[in-house]
Write a protein that holds these residues in place. Structure first.
Motif, PDB file in Angstrom:
ATOM      1  N   LYS A 184       0.816  -1.206   0.000  1.00 21.87           N
ATOM      2  CA  LYS A 184       0.000   0.000   0.000  1.00 21.87           C
ATOM      3  C   LYS A 184       0.853   1.261   0.000  1.00 21.87           C
ATOM      4  CE  LYS A 184      -3.945  -2.214   2.256  1.00 21.87           C
ATOM      5  NZ  LYS A 184      -4.902  -2.184   3.392  1.00 21.87           N
ATOM      6  N   ASP A 185       0.315   2.287  -0.651  1.00 24.21           N
ATOM      7  CA  ASP A 185       0.996   3.578  -0.635  1.00 24.21           C
ATOM      8  C   ASP A 185       0.639   4.337   0.641  1.00 24.21           C
ATOM      9  OD1 ASP A 185      -1.541   4.676  -0.971  1.00 24.21           O
ATOM     10  OD2 ASP A 185      -1.266   5.144  -3.095  1.00 24.21           O
ATOM     11  N   LEU A 186       1.046   5.601   0.729  1.00 25.93           N
ATOM     12  CA  LEU A 186       0.825   6.377   1.946  1.00 25.93           C
ATOM     13  C   LEU A 186      -0.651   6.602   2.260  1.00 25.93           C
ATOM     14  CD1 LEU A 186       3.636   9.075   1.602  1.00 25.93           C
ATOM     15  CD2 LEU A 186       3.550   7.162   3.217  1.00 25.93           C
ATOM     16  N   ASP A 187      -1.468   6.526   1.231  1.00 23.18           N
ATOM     17  CA  ASP A 187      -2.901   6.734   1.432  1.00 23.18           C
ATOM     18  C   ASP A 187      -3.674   5.421   1.571  1.00 23.18           C
ATOM     19  OD1 ASP A 187      -2.933   9.606   1.309  1.00 23.18           O
ATOM     20  OD2 ASP A 187      -2.512   9.421  -0.825  1.00 23.18           O
ATOM     21  N   ASN A 189      -3.710   2.950  -0.582  1.00 23.03           N
ATOM     22  CA  ASN A 189      -4.131   2.364  -1.849  1.00 23.03           C
ATOM     23  C   ASN A 189      -3.174   1.237  -2.246  1.00 23.03           C
ATOM     24  OD1 ASN A 189      -6.223   4.374  -2.292  1.00 23.03           O
ATOM     25  ND2 ASN A 189      -4.533   5.801  -2.702  1.00 23.03           N
TER      26      ASN A 189
END
Length: 256
Positions: A184-187, A189
């Protein structure tokens, strides 16, 4: 621990030679020792020199196809002929440069280089680069009882960017890419298609310290890279995709 790059000054060599023996001499002269987990980066030109992969341009006989490529792309006939011999595919080009693919490597003029070669001669890509990388890795283990990664680096132009960066032509003992899909990315996602080009990134870091001109630093040790080492054999297909899957090649081919 902090990542460290140790470029090694080496004696320039002209004729065929044993790269591993040259490495041992260079380590001793630089008063440096390889350590467990290091990544050893070696210039492809140095490997090519050791194999005698240097051609005398005056001895090249040009074919009809070579003459046609020479005229079309404003190249010297002997250079055009070598490009044909060294390439699997020619995509096109501009005056002075032909974009080619050979052994899953895309490069201008099939990677042929006249820098760091005597006048009238040119250096070709090394033969069997993955085999050479693996042989060096194994010799290091047998001699020093340590596990290291080995990367053969070349400098490469990036699309629409000024200057060169490093690219891994081959490697051994190191996982070449990091699959980040499903992470996952920082948000929060999930990543769907992302792979991190581990060996290319390390190659670029090392290449920056090794230099592009007359530095005579064909070896560099990258320490504390946190790259994952491995004993398995690396397949060249793990580091490359076919041109018909490349977004640059496909995108330009579909240009209006």
């Amino acid at each position: 621990m902090e990542l460290t790059v140790l470029p090694l000054l080496a004696e320039r060599r002209q004729d065929r030679f044993d790269v591993f023996e040259a490495l041992l001499e260079t380590l001793e002269k630089n008063d440096v020792k390889l350590q467990e987990g290091d990544v050893l980066v070696i210039s492809t030109k140095y490997i090519s020199n050791s194999q005698g992969r240097i051609v005398d341009l005056s001895k090249i006989k040009t074919s009809q196809e070579g003459l046609e490529i020479s005229k079309k792309y404003q190249l010297k006939p002997e250079i055009a002929e070598i490009i044909i011999r060294e390439s699997d595919k020619i995509f096109g080009g501009i005056g002075g440069f032909v974009i080619t693919s050979a052994d899953n490597i895309m490069a201008p003029n099939a990677g042929i280089d006249k820098s760091n070669a005597k006048k009238g001669k040119a250096i070709l890509y090394p033969q069997n680069p993955y085999l050479i990388s693996e042989q060096i890795r194994r010799k290091i283990f047998l001699k020093m009882s340590i596990h290291v990664g080995v990367i053969l680096v070349d400098s490469r132009l990036m699309p629409a960017r000024i200057g060169t960066s490093g690219v891994a032509v081959a490697c051994a003992g190191i996982e070449p890419v990091l699959d980040m899909r499903a992470k996952k990315d920082l948000d929060g996602n999930p990543l769907k298609v992302t792979f991190q080009a581990v060996v290319d990134n390390i190659a670029t870091i090392a290449n920056y310290k090794m230099g592009e001109g007359g530095e005579s630093k064909p070896f560099a040790i990258v320490r504390n890279s946190e790259a994952k080492l491995t004993d398995r054999k690396i397949n060249p297909s793990e580091m490359a995709i076919s041109p018909d899957q490349c977004v640059y090649v496909r995108g330009l081919a579909n240009a209006p």
